[in-house]
Design a protein around this motif. Structure first.
Motif, mmCIF file in Angstrom:
data_model
loop_
_atom_site.group_PDB
_atom_site.id
_atom_site.type_symbol
_atom_site.label_atom_id
_atom_site.label_comp_id
_atom_site.label_asym_id
_atom_site.label_seq_id
_atom_site.Cartn_x
_atom_site.Cartn_y
_atom_site.Cartn_z
ATOM 1 N N ILE A 1 129.398 54.454 115.172
ATOM 2 C CA ILE A 1 128.906 53.092 115.424
ATOM 3 C C ILE A 1 128.195 52.527 114.200
ATOM 4 C CG2 ILE A 1 126.629 53.581 116.438
ATOM 5 C CD1 ILE A 1 127.597 51.544 118.715
ATOM 6 N N LEU B 1 131.550 45.451 110.211
ATOM 7 C CA LEU B 1 131.283 44.112 110.751
ATOM 8 C C LEU B 1 130.394 43.302 109.813
ATOM 9 C CD1 LEU B 1 130.794 45.082 114.496
ATOM 10 C CD2 LEU B 1 132.709 43.798 113.518
ATOM 11 N N LYS B 2 129.505 43.987 109.120
ATOM 12 C CA LYS B 2 128.667 43.282 108.148
ATOM 13 C C LYS B 2 129.525 42.717 107.006
ATOM 14 C CE LYS B 2 124.426 44.473 107.045
ATOM 15 N NZ LYS B 2 123.279 45.269 106.574
ATOM 16 N N GLN C 1 127.714 54.885 124.316
ATOM 17 C CA GLN C 1 126.345 55.207 123.897
ATOM 18 C C GLN C 1 125.465 55.626 125.072
ATOM 19 O OE1 GLN C 1 125.388 55.058 120.506
ATOM 20 N NE2 GLN C 1 127.595 54.860 120.281
ATOM 21 N N ALA D 1 129.276 49.090 112.318
ATOM 22 C CA ALA D 1 128.351 48.009 111.988
ATOM 23 C C ALA D 1 128.511 47.592 110.528
ATOM 24 C CB ALA D 1 126.913 48.438 112.271
ATOM 25 N N MET E 1 134.996 56.713 116.528
ATOM 26 C CA MET E 1 134.419 55.860 115.512
ATOM 27 C C MET E 1 132.917 56.002 115.512
ATOM 28 S SD MET E 1 136.407 52.308 115.484
ATOM 29 C CE MET E 1 135.422 51.840 116.882
ATOM 30 N N LEU F 1 124.289 46.316 117.245
ATOM 31 C CA LEU F 1 125.605 46.676 117.767
ATOM 32 C C LEU F 1 125.468 47.727 118.865
ATOM 33 C CD1 LEU F 1 128.607 46.010 117.271
ATOM 34 C CD2 LEU F 1 128.699 47.984 115.739
ATOM 35 N N THR F 2 124.586 48.693 118.659
ATOM 36 C CA THR F 2 124.349 49.725 119.679
ATOM 37 C C THR F 2 123.734 49.117 120.932
ATOM 38 O OG1 THR F 2 123.994 51.308 117.877
ATOM 39 C CG2 THR F 2 123.309 51.983 120.081
ATOM 40 N N GLN G 1 135.907 48.896 121.598
ATOM 41 C CA GLN G 1 136.375 49.943 120.685
ATOM 42 C C GLN G 1 135.267 50.880 120.224
ATOM 43 O OE1 GLN G 1 139.722 48.926 117.821
ATOM 44 N NE2 GLN G 1 138.952 46.883 118.230
ATOM 45 N N LEU G 2 134.024 50.520 120.501
ATOM 46 C CA LEU G 2 132.916 51.348 120.035
ATOM 47 C C LEU G 2 132.759 52.596 120.903
ATOM 48 C CD1 LEU G 2 130.285 48.537 119.449
ATOM 49 C CD2 LEU G 2 131.688 49.678 117.721
ATOM 50 N N PRO G 3 132.288 53.685 120.310
ATOM 51 C CA PRO G 3 132.060 54.896 121.092
ATOM 52 C C PRO G 3 130.932 54.667 122.104
ATOM 53 C CG PRO G 3 131.184 55.152 118.876
ATOM 54 C CD PRO G 3 131.963 53.878 118.893
ATOM 55 N N PRO H 1 136.665 42.776 122.540
ATOM 56 C CA PRO H 1 137.514 43.818 121.942
ATOM 57 C C PRO H 1 136.775 44.665 120.917
ATOM 58 C CG PRO H 1 138.269 41.611 121.311
ATOM 59 C CD PRO H 1 137.232 41.426 122.357
ATOM 60 N N ILE H 2 135.772 44.101 120.302
ATOM 61 C CA ILE H 2 134.965 44.878 119.343
ATOM 62 C C ILE H 2 134.152 45.921 120.092
ATOM 63 C CG2 ILE H 2 133.153 44.760 117.591
ATOM 64 C CD1 ILE H 2 133.996 41.799 117.151
ATOM 65 N N LEU I 1 126.451 40.993 114.699
ATOM 66 C CA LEU I 1 126.945 42.309 115.134
ATOM 67 C C LEU I 1 126.866 43.351 114.015
ATOM 68 C CD1 LEU I 1 130.147 41.683 117.282
ATOM 69 C CD2 LEU I 1 127.786 41.308 117.844
ATOM 70 N N GLY I 2 126.759 42.900 112.784
ATOM 71 C CA GLY I 2 126.854 43.793 111.643
ATOM 72 C C GLY I 2 125.570 44.537 111.334
ATOM 73 N N ASP I 3 124.931 44.993 112.354
ATOM 74 C CA ASP I 3 123.702 45.770 112.219
ATOM 75 C C ASP I 3 123.750 46.882 113.266
ATOM 76 O OD1 ASP I 3 120.540 45.712 111.427
ATOM 77 O OD2 ASP I 3 120.823 46.137 113.561
ATOM 78 N N LYS I 4 123.488 48.108 112.832
ATOM 79 C CA LYS I 4 123.651 49.266 113.715
ATOM 80 C C LYS I 4 122.821 49.148 114.995
ATOM 81 C CE LYS I 4 123.452 54.293 113.865
ATOM 82 N NZ LYS I 4 123.128 55.550 113.150
ATOM 83 N N LYS J 1 126.496 47.598 122.939
ATOM 84 C CA LYS J 1 127.304 48.621 123.610
ATOM 85 C C LYS J 1 126.554 49.200 124.814
ATOM 86 C CE LYS J 1 130.902 51.260 124.116
ATOM 87 N NZ LYS J 1 132.243 50.704 124.410
#
Lengths: 115, 115
Positions: A9, A16-17, B98, A13, A7, B25-26, B94-96, B90-91, B19-22, B29
């Motif tokens: 990232i 999720l937004k 980093q 995001a 996936m 979210l990174t 699931q993220l790759p 869980p979110i 969380l809905g911002d790259k 992670k």
DNA sequence: TAACTATATAACTATTTACTTATATATGCA
DNA sequence: TGCATATATAAGTAAATAGTTATATAGTTA
């Protein structure tokens, strides 16, 4: 069903937004179990029809929901075939049930009028 | 550890919006496994220091991360005691991964300078 | 066909967001 | 103490967002 793919990232995001809005998140929880049509959402959220349509469009553009026309109505359901379904399922599962909103509609008789 | 509490769907949406911002979210992670300090984030994301601080503040305001000062540096880590930790875990899982971003820093020697 | 219902889209607006630059605060060290 | 480094905050700005009203499209029914 594809094998587990890597996936991105950034795309995660963005998904999720789309979920990060109370109206859209509640919509997803509502259609987890049963389909709903636009006019039901209008009743449930007490929002204008264009506003509801625009939220549904964002969910559809993200490939999270399915749209099916039945006569003059359009019904929406969770897209379980979406690449993102496994990602969002644990989120939706943890949300409090919203079915009382539909029960409310049935009390009003509003659910019957369109479905 | 509290027993399972009823989650408010509006608050859930707000957490997902955070969380809905790259970038954010990174960040989450990255600190899933190890703490990072502000100057590392500045290097990793190639963003201004105020911008990084502002993202970290949003994560902290949402109670998702811990902040710990060590001398002149401030280290951030995932707040595993947060009420929202079970929701976001869980979110994040699931993220790759980093970590290559941190390995990159070590190559540059940038990681050593501050940690 | 015309009138009606359901839904989508377009255009506009107010608010929110993510960044910028400038400045303040906190710590370490000579 | 004074200066350097690390971080936070404040103020301003451009872009994105969620709503509005008006209108277009699609299907239903008389």
């Amino acid at each position: 069903m594809p094998t587990k793919t890597v996936m991105d990232i950034g795309k995660s995001a963005k998904i999720l937004k789309v979920l990060g809005d109370k109206t859209r998140l509640t919509m997803l929880k509502l259609i987890e179990e049963q389909t709903c049509c636009v006019c039901e959402f209008v009743e449930i959220f007490q929002m204008s029809q264009p506003s509801i349509s625009q939220h549904l469009r964002k969910l559809r553009d993200a490939d999270l929901i399915n749209e099916e026309r039945k006569g003059q109505w359009v019904f929406y359901s969770l897209n379980q075939d979406s690449e993102w379904y496994p990602f969002i399922l644990p989120i939706i599962d943890q949300l409090p049930n919203q079915q009382e909103k539909l029960i409310e509609l049935e009390k009003n008789g509003t659910r019957i009028t369109c479905c």
